[in-house]
Each structure stands twice: as structure tokens, then as C-alpha cells.
Design an enzyme around this catalytic site. Structure first.
Site, PDB file in Angstrom:
ATOM      1  N   TYR A 105      -5.303 -11.076   8.604  1.00  0.00           N
ATOM      2  CA  TYR A 105      -4.596 -10.186   7.676  1.00  0.00           C
ATOM      3  C   TYR A 105      -3.125 -10.086   8.060  1.00  0.00           C
ATOM      4  CZ  TYR A 105      -2.784  -5.815   5.799  1.00  0.00           C
ATOM      5  OH  TYR A 105      -1.990  -4.881   5.190  1.00  0.00           O
ATOM      6  N   SER A 134       3.858  -5.296   5.772  1.00  0.00           N
ATOM      7  CA  SER A 134       3.141  -4.400   6.674  1.00  0.00           C
ATOM      8  C   SER A 134       3.811  -4.434   8.032  1.00  0.00           C
ATOM      9  CB  SER A 134       1.682  -4.857   6.810  1.00  0.00           C
ATOM     10  OG  SER A 134       1.015  -4.166   7.832  1.00  0.00           O
TER      11      SER A 134
END
Length: 228
Positions: A150, A138
């Protein structure tokens, strides 16, 4: 002429995984799909055609389950040329102090352990084919974001991908880490129409897999053109 490849996709039932399956089949490849949703996988295979797609429902957080998927995929197609380790999950509670430890536990199982299990189970077959391992990290794995657990899990994925690329290079294997910014997928509760679409990530995976074998595309970093 491009060689048709056999590609295993985890997290394939929706979003980025399903879009990538469609793109790769359109490119002329064949796919083995896995995720927990048997119904969604069956629908995707029906859409793509059972001559180019096969589904093996499984929980990627269980090593024995993903190992069986890999064995079944190789038995079905005869080989494995590439893997797209895409399974992932986010968090509803932000920050460290107010985070939910049960959510953290689930996220680590999917974002970290399932990635490791997928790599370990597929590498012996990829080694035989001098194949390609692609993984979804990501943009959050390339930058500091206040209190983002996250993001930290995607830092792991990013670092693992870079290290795995070096390991695979010893036998002419290729490894690509895909780092998208915000993508409009079921990952979010509300649509994000002005952000990246799953098809954009699928295009990046296609680009890496279809590159000439001499070209090891180590990383693809995608961000929405419209910021804010």
C-alpha cells in the site's frame, strides 16, 4: 472576495471525500461528486443542496467512466476549476510474501490507475481555467514501511503529484499532494478516534484551494498529534 470554484471530487461518497465536499461547499464552492455508491452520493447531494452539489456515480478505475463524469460535470456547471483525486483503497494482507495478488490488482487499479485517469480526463479543462489538481497520497508515501505494498502505491501517488506540479506550472496551473497520516475513516475496521479525522484532511484541501493564486501549495503533510 474569494471566487467560487467548481470542484470535482472522486471517492466522494464517504470519509475524506464526503468531508471535503462539505468543507468546500461551506467555503462557498460548488462540487461535482463521483464514487461507485449511487445511494451515498444521492444522500450527500440532498444534505448539501442540489444548487451546489451534483453526483455522477461511476467506477473511477474505468477511463471511459471517469471521462464521462468530467464531461457531465462540465456540462452541468459550465467549467471545471479544480479536481480532488481522492479515490483510494488499502490492503488487508500485509507484506510481500504473504500478500494477496488479487488485492494488489484492485489496489493498483484504484490507487494508481484511477489517479492517472482522473488527471488525464480533467487536465484539458483545468488548463482552460488555469485550475488546480489536488490528490491524496499518504504519509506512507513519504517514508519506508516494512513490506508495505500500500505504501508503495502511495509513493507512486506522491511522485506523480510532484511531477504533475511541474507540468501544470507551465500554464500557471497548481497541483497539491495531500499526505495524511492515519485518518479515522471507514478505511479501517475499527475506529481510530485518536488519529486524524476526515475533517482535518478536508481543511488541508481547503487551505490549498483557497490560497492566493500566486501561492502554489505543492504539498500538505499531516500527522496526528498523538503518536503511538
Amino acid at each position: 472576495m474569494m471566487k467560487s470554484k467548481i470542484v470535482l471530487i472522486t471517492g466522494a461518497s464517504s470519509g475524506i471525500g464526503a468531508s471535503t465536499a462539505r468543507r468546500l461547499v461551506n467555503d462557498g464552492h460548488k462540487v461535482a461528486l463521483t464514487a461507485r455508491s449511487e445511494e451515498k452520493l444521492a444522500s450527500l447531494v440532498h444534505e448539501l443542496g442540489d444548487d451546489v452539489a451534483v453526483a455522477f456515480p461511476a467506477d473511477a478505475t474505468q477511463y471511459s467512466a471517469i471521462q464521462q463524469v468530467v464531461e457531465d460535470a462540465v456540462a452541468h456547471y459550465g467549467r471545471l476549476d479544480a479536481t480532488f483525486a481522492n479515490a483510494g483503497v488499502g490492503l488487508s494482507a500485509a507484506g510481500t510474501e504473504n500478500g494477496d495478488v488479487d488485492e494488489w490488482d484492485t489496489m493498483i487499479d484504484i490507487n494508481i490507475k484511477a489517479l492517472l485517469w482522473t488527471a488525464k480526463a480533467t487536465l484539458p479543462h483545468l488548463k482552460q481555467s488555469q485550475g488546480h489538481f489536488v490528490l491524496t497520497s499518504s504519509a506512507a508515501g513519504r517514508m519506508s514501511i516494512k513490506g508495505s505494498i500500500y505504501g508503495a502505491s502511495k509513493w507512486f501517488a506522491y511522485g506523480f503529484g510532484r511531477n504533475l506540479a511541474e507540468e501544470m506550472a507551465e500554464w500557471q496551473g497548481r497541483c497539491t499532494t495531500i499526505c495524511p497520516g492515519m485518518v479515522n475513516t471507514p478505511f479501517f475496521d475499527e475506529p481510530k478516534e485518536d488519529k486524524l479525522q476526515p475533517e482535518d484532511v478536508a481543511e488541508a484541501v481547503s487551505y490549498a484551494l483557497n490560497a492566493d493564486p500566486r501561492n502554489n501549495v505543492r504539498e500538505v503533510f499531516l500527522m496526528p498529534s498523538k503518536m503511538g
